[in-house]
Design an enzyme around this catalytic site. Structure first.
Site, mmCIF file in Angstrom:
data_model
loop_
_atom_site.group_PDB
_atom_site.id
_atom_site.type_symbol
_atom_site.label_atom_id
_atom_site.label_comp_id
_atom_site.label_asym_id
_atom_site.label_seq_id
_atom_site.Cartn_x
_atom_site.Cartn_y
_atom_site.Cartn_z
ATOM 1 N N GLU A 130 15.916 1.073 -30.555
ATOM 2 C CA GLU A 130 14.518 1.320 -30.207
ATOM 3 C C GLU A 130 13.674 1.225 -31.481
ATOM 4 O OE1 GLU A 130 13.641 5.044 -28.256
ATOM 5 O OE2 GLU A 130 11.586 4.448 -27.921
ATOM 6 N N MET A 272 18.510 9.505 -31.126
ATOM 7 C CA MET A 272 18.196 8.395 -30.221
ATOM 8 C C MET A 272 19.004 8.518 -28.930
ATOM 9 S SD MET A 272 16.543 5.630 -29.662
ATOM 10 C CE MET A 272 16.743 4.876 -28.052
ATOM 11 N N GLU A 307 17.038 14.666 -26.290
ATOM 12 C CA GLU A 307 17.755 13.400 -26.049
ATOM 13 C C GLU A 307 18.486 13.450 -24.709
ATOM 14 O OE1 GLU A 307 16.734 11.238 -28.016
ATOM 15 O OE2 GLU A 307 16.021 12.632 -29.563
ATOM 16 N N HIS A 310 16.106 12.797 -21.901
ATOM 17 C CA HIS A 310 15.716 11.385 -21.793
ATOM 18 C C HIS A 310 16.579 10.631 -20.779
ATOM 19 C CE1 HIS A 310 12.481 10.333 -24.459
ATOM 20 N NE2 HIS A 310 13.089 10.648 -25.583
ATOM 21 N N GLU A 329 8.037 9.808 -23.940
ATOM 22 C CA GLU A 329 8.093 10.752 -25.070
ATOM 23 C C GLU A 329 7.259 12.012 -24.824
ATOM 24 O OE1 GLU A 329 10.359 10.618 -26.950
ATOM 25 O OE2 GLU A 329 10.967 8.524 -27.034
HETATM 26 N N1 B3K Z 1 13.326 7.538 -28.779
HETATM 27 C C1 B3K Z 1 13.738 7.849 -30.116
HETATM 28 C C2 B3K Z 1 12.788 7.383 -31.170
HETATM 29 C C3 B3K Z 1 12.923 5.972 -31.554
HETATM 30 C C4 B3K Z 1 12.055 5.661 -32.751
HETATM 31 C C5 B3K Z 1 12.026 4.220 -33.064
HETATM 32 N N2 B3K Z 1 11.306 3.960 -34.295
HETATM 33 C C6 B3K Z 1 13.979 9.297 -30.302
HETATM 34 C C7 B3K Z 1 13.339 10.195 -29.340
HETATM 35 O O1 B3K Z 1 12.139 10.291 -29.209
HETATM 36 O O2 B3K Z 1 14.043 10.839 -28.626
HETATM 37 ZN ZN ZN Z 2 12.125 11.104 -27.333
#
Ligand code: B3K
Ligand code: ZN
Length: 886
Positions: A130, A272, A307, A310, A329
């Protein structure tokens, strides 16, 4: 202006969004990993996307820094005339509607210092895709609205890389010739490429299991370097709590047989959420009482939750394009905040979140990088993983819940998943689910996504004794931000109560209503100006406004000091109680800063000292809240406050004013602090539990005040605490006092000798010095960069030392001779060669330049121009410095 010309990188615009020309049903990847290069074979099953306007559009795959070795379309090698290659893409002009494309690329993870794509850390391989890292692995439609089913086969030397991990479930493994082995993974859920992950190396696991509400057993695995295996228990407990919480609160279960977390010390951010294989910065996994502080334990619990959450908000339902980043986010931060509130003290969590929002996001909203929660353009998407998208985005989600109630919010979430599971969608889709599930009009609410800037809510109150009524006049406005001169009114939930003379909430009845309600009430403010009249009030109330911080706005209400002291003593809403104290504190701090600027004596107001004395004496209050009430705002927040009042930022006056307040309180409340310090002593073993954390937090705040007093016995007290500490929280707090005195040198040396082998603990050692008023100087930071434990290639190290200095040490960084700015420019350029994302984060230290006093303004401007004019600047840094110069 230096070198910001037409050949400069061009922005990507939300209004240009088009669906992809092709969709990918299935991807089969084979990785052949080795020391000096790796080979990636990708087999894509594609079909033309009927939603794309051009039925003969070419196939354009993203790819960067790849060596193309072979290309086959439907089994036939493609000769050079059939495709075009450039630095960013591979294009095949003439494509059948359905096709199988095979691509072989060679990549070099061993020399990839950007930590984006596939890279090496130590001898192991890790990936970060990402937002757009997958294109550094193979040619692909690297955009989140292309969701495909992935299988991944990894081949590597068995001795060097015994553990081979990827997304989904492991379906096979075996031995090969030349001491190599293979493992195959199948991910049954379709996903965008940014959720792909691969890990290979010598790792050990902590294993456990979790049984879901529907009775499925999930294997839990945390993979770390063998030496760190004794630091994973807290992370594992956090995984289980997160899984149980998401089932209870949202009815969401985990969906694969295995949930894996891998920790790596070289990582650009916190963690991530790759499907089934989360990759974490070691900082958010590893903890032992002697190596990690309460703040670290708390951070691990919440990042693990984030995480994990997500998996539904981000992975099962993902973003259509990167402008929608806050869809996943903002929502996931809101979810982790709610989780943390349930795990510990809800008011404490809320106050900490608001403090962070105000310190960092309000500053972003007031600077050159200001952007809406759903940005409209970007040059480099990695620059938009911001406090606006994350933290303000979470506030936007919280406002749905405040307006709709917790049950209404849950109905909206249920509808969102029912409609969009397996899809890539937009912030508008989320808002529509909330509106439709509740029959609630959220049209105007859309402006929270499109308008940048922190709205100002100006409230005035008027009591009419004869009519027994209290009238609130509410007006809203929002300052101009880059590209947005005029703003339309927001839909603002204004939670409030009216506090009576005895401190209790008065019943609330608005004119026209028949019944009064008790406690807090949420007003829905939609107009630029609105009037609310409360009736049946025998006495003049004190309004308690924006309870629990019901909207991310600046509140302007002309409280008298007596009213603030009343709210500080009695408000039933813990946030507003804290807020009343902060408002008093901030008023007095601004006065001290002005006095420092004018060279006048710095003295504290008696009523303020008395109010703080009372707070400290109140043993019925949660010690964690007392600690927060006694915590001064950050120097940078005070700087933004000055700028907000139209004053040039004077870093020396800010430091002098802030230190005068700390010292003044320490002198006035010496006895009380000493008493609290003794009373809150904890002789038992370390426990990460809310009550114990609260005691430690107040005790260490007391120590930090006492440590301001230049008295050998108090400095000795810190020394004793350091020596006796059975946990890092107390050790670090004691060291934070000692570093400001000459006695700190020996303690710092002892600390470094003891912890030289532990990278995360050494990060603390660097941060303590970068923030110290004695040691936090440009010269000292430069010296520390030569320390063997420091590395410019490691983001944790750069953040702990350089980041801590340039972002948080206002007076140190803004040395009047501009040496801090030169140092920042040099360091940004050096880091940019290795890791552009990291360099761009550092470049954020320039964002306040236009608000500085004239001398520093000129010096910083010159440093920014020097960076902007540098040949070969990354897109990442270019975007930050060019926006600063606009
Ligand atoms: N989704 C990732 C962040 C990615 C950043 C890329 N530069 C972590 C998070 O927000 O959970
Ligand atoms: Zn996130």
């Amino acid at each position: 202006m230096a070198k910001l010309d037409a050949t400069a990188p061009q922005p990507i615009q939300l209004k240009d969004y088009l669906p992809p020309a092709f969709l990918i049903d299935k991807v089969d990847l084979t990785f052949d990993l080795d020391e000096d290069h790796s080979r990636v074979t990708s087999r894509l099953v594609l079909h033309r996307n009927p939603a794309h306007p051009d039925t003969r559009a070419p196939l354009r795959l993203d790819g960067r820094e790849l060596e193309l070795e072979a290309l086959r379309l439907d089994g036939e090698p493609l000769d050079g005339s059939r495709y075009e290659l450039d630095a960013e893409s591979l294009t095949i002009a003439s494509m059948p509607d359905n096709a199988i494309l095979e691509i072989v690329t060679v990549i070099h993870p061993e020399t990839n210092t950007s930590l984006n794509g596939l890279y090496r850390s130590g001898a192991n391989f890790y990936s970060q895709c990402e937002a757009e890292g997958f294109r550094k692995i193979t040619y692909y439609l690297d955009r989140p609205d292309v969701m495909a089913r992935f299988t991944t086969t990894i081949v590597a030397d068995k001795a060097k890389w015994p553990v081979l991990l990827s997304n989904g479930n492991k379906v096979g493994e075996g031995a090969l010739d030349r001491n190599r082995h293979w493992v195959k993974w199948v991910d049954p859920f379709k996903k965008p490429a940014y959720l792909f992950a691969l890990v290979a190396g010598k790792l050990s696991k902590l294993a456990d299991k979790f049984t879901t509400a529907s009775g499925r057993e999930v294997a839990l695995e945390i993979w770390v370097e063998p030496a760190d295996l004794d630091k994973c228990d807290h992370a594992m407990a956090s995984v289980k709590k997160s899984m149980a919480w998401d089932e209870q609160r949202y009815g969401l279960e985990y969906d694969l047989d295995t949930y894996m977390i891998v920790a790596v010390g070289d990582f650009n951010m916190g963690a991530m959420e790759n499907k089934g294989l989360n990759i974490f910065n070691t900082k958010y996994v590893l903890a032992r009482p002697d190596t990690a502080t309460d703040i670290d334990f708390d951070g691990i619990e919440s990042v693990i939750a984030h995480e994990y959450f997500h998996n539904w908000t981000g992975n099962r339902v993902t973003c259509r394009d990167w402008f929608q980043l806050s869809l996943k986010e903002g929502l996931t931060v809101f979810r982790d905040q709610e989780f943390s509130a349930d795990m510990g003290s809800a008011p404490v969590q809320r106050i900490e979140a608001v403090r962070a929002l105000r310190t960092h996001q309000f500053a972003e909203d007031a600077g050159p990088m200001a952007h809406p929660v759903r940005p409209e353009s970007y040059i480099e998407i990695n620059n938009f993983y911001t406090v606006t998208v994350y933290e303000k985005g979470a506030e936007v989600v919280r406002m749905y819940q405040t307006l709709l109630g917790r049950d209404g919010f849950r109905r909206g979430m249920d509808l969102y998943f029912k409609r969009h599971d397996g899809q890539a969608v937009t912030c508008d889709d989320f808002r529509a689910a909330m509106a439709d599930a509740n029959g609630y009009d959220l049209d105007q609410f859309a402006r929270w996504y499109s308008q940048a800037g922190t709205p100002r809510l100006t409230v005035r109150g008027r009591y009419d004794a004869a009519a027994r009524s209290y009238t609130l006049e509410v007006a809203q406005s929002c300052p101009a931000t880059p590209g947005q001169a005029e703003k339309l009114p927001f839909h603002i939930p204004l939670a409030l109560g009216l506090v009576g003379p005895d401190g209790a909430d008065l019943p609330l009845r608005l004119a026209g209503e028949t019944e009064a309600t008790a406690g807090t009430r949420v007003l829905s403010v939609k107009g630029a100006r609105e009037t609310f009249v409360f009736e049946d009030l025998a006495v003049e109330p004190v309004p308690s406004l924006l309870r629990n911080f019901s909207a991310p706005v600046q509140l302007d209400f002309p409280y008298t000091r007596a009213q603030l002291i009343h709210l500080l003593a009695h408000d039933g809403d813990a946030f507003c109680r804290w807020e009343a104290g902060q408002t008093l504190m901030l008023q007095d701090l601004q006065g001290l800063i002005e006095a420092a600027r004018a060279g006048k004596p710095l003295a504290l107001a008696d009523d303020f000292v008395a109010a703080m004395r009372q707070v400290l004496a109140d043993e019925a209050l949660d010690p964690a809240l007392v600690a927060l009430m006694l915590t001064l705002p950050a120097e940078t927040y005070l700087a933004d406050g000055q700028a907000g009042h139209g004053l040039d930022i004077d870093p020396d006056a800010i430091r002098a004013g802030r230190e005068a307040m700390k010292l003044g309180l320490a002198q006035a409340l010496r006895g009380e602090f000493k008493q609290a310090y003794v009373r809150l002593q904890d002789d038992g073993p370390y426990r990460f539990e809310a009550a114990a954390v609260a005691r430690r937090s107040l005790r260490n705040v007391a120590l930090s005040y006492l440590g301001e007093l230049d008295e050998p016995v108090l400095i000795e007290l810190a020394g004793k605490q350091y020596a006796a500490a059975n946990n890092m929280t107390d050790a670090q707090a004691a060291l934070a006092v000692l570093v400001n005195w000459a006695e700190g040198d020996a303690a710092l040396a002892a600390f470094a000798a003891k912890w030289a082998h532990d990278a995360l603990v050494m990060d603390k050692w660097f941060t303590l010095q970068a923030g110290s008023r004695r040691l936090g100087t440009v010269a000292q930071v430069q010296r520390l960069m030569q320390h063997p434990a420091f590395s410019l290639a490691n983001p944790n190290k750069v953040r702990s030392l350089v980041g801590a200095f340039v972002h948080n040490n206002l007076a140190g960084f803004h040395a009047a001779d501009g040496s801090g700015y030169d140092f920042a420019a040099d360091t940004i350029l050096a880091v940019d060669k290795l890791n552009p994302q990291m360099a761009a984060r550092l470049a954020g230290c320039f964002n306040r330049w236009k608000k500085l006093e004239p001398g520093r303004r000129g010096l910083m401007h010159a440093a920014i121009e020097r960076v902007a004019g540098h040949a070969g600047l990354s897109r990442d840094v270019y975007e930050i410095v060019s926006k600063n110069l606009q």
